[in-house]
Scaffold this motif. Structure first.
Motif, mmCIF file in Angstrom:
data_model
loop_
_atom_site.group_PDB
_atom_site.id
_atom_site.type_symbol
_atom_site.label_atom_id
_atom_site.label_comp_id
_atom_site.label_asym_id
_atom_site.label_seq_id
_atom_site.Cartn_x
_atom_site.Cartn_y
_atom_site.Cartn_z
ATOM 1 N N ASP A 34 -77.219 25.733 44.609
ATOM 2 C CA ASP A 34 -77.526 26.392 43.346
ATOM 3 C C ASP A 34 -76.271 26.783 42.583
ATOM 4 O O ASP A 34 -76.227 26.649 41.369
ATOM 5 N N SER A 36 -73.295 25.406 42.425
ATOM 6 C CA SER A 36 -72.601 24.314 41.748
ATOM 7 C C SER A 36 -73.366 23.882 40.507
ATOM 8 O O SER A 36 -72.764 23.569 39.481
ATOM 9 N N GLU A 37 -74.693 23.865 40.576
ATOM 10 C CA GLU A 37 -75.494 23.526 39.398
ATOM 11 C C GLU A 37 -75.310 24.576 38.311
ATOM 12 O O GLU A 37 -75.226 24.250 37.126
ATOM 13 N N GLN A 38 -75.235 25.812 38.730
ATOM 14 C CA GLN A 38 -75.038 26.907 37.786
ATOM 15 C C GLN A 38 -73.661 26.792 37.120
ATOM 16 O O GLN A 38 -73.522 27.002 35.915
ATOM 17 N N VAL A 40 -71.899 24.019 36.692
ATOM 18 C CA VAL A 40 -71.914 22.869 35.790
ATOM 19 C C VAL A 40 -72.570 23.258 34.465
ATOM 20 O O VAL A 40 -72.069 22.921 33.389
#
Length: 63
Positions: A34, A36-38, A40
């Motif tokens: 989560d 890393s997606e946040q 990005v």
């Protein structure tokens, strides 16, 4: 007895290094989804903001 202490001292470094590597890899697997997606999404929003700022600062006709 002295040779036992020497053997423990020689093994302490590689065993400790292996444990540290294992713990670090375990930590990366837990936090990689989560966050890393946040990150990005946050970086993409920052890029969009910088593009908008750049467009407002350029004089008309200059590109």
């Amino acid at each position: 007895m002295e040779s036992l202490l020497l053997a423990l001292a020689v093994l302490a470094c590689p065993v400790g290094m292996g444990l540290m590597m294992w713990m670090m890899m375990r930590g990366q697997r837990k936090g990689s989804g989560d966050s890393s997606e946040q990150q990005v999404a946050q970086l993409r929003a920052e890029i969009d903001q910088l593009k908008a700022d750049r467009e407002t600062r350029q004089p008309k006709g200059a590109q």
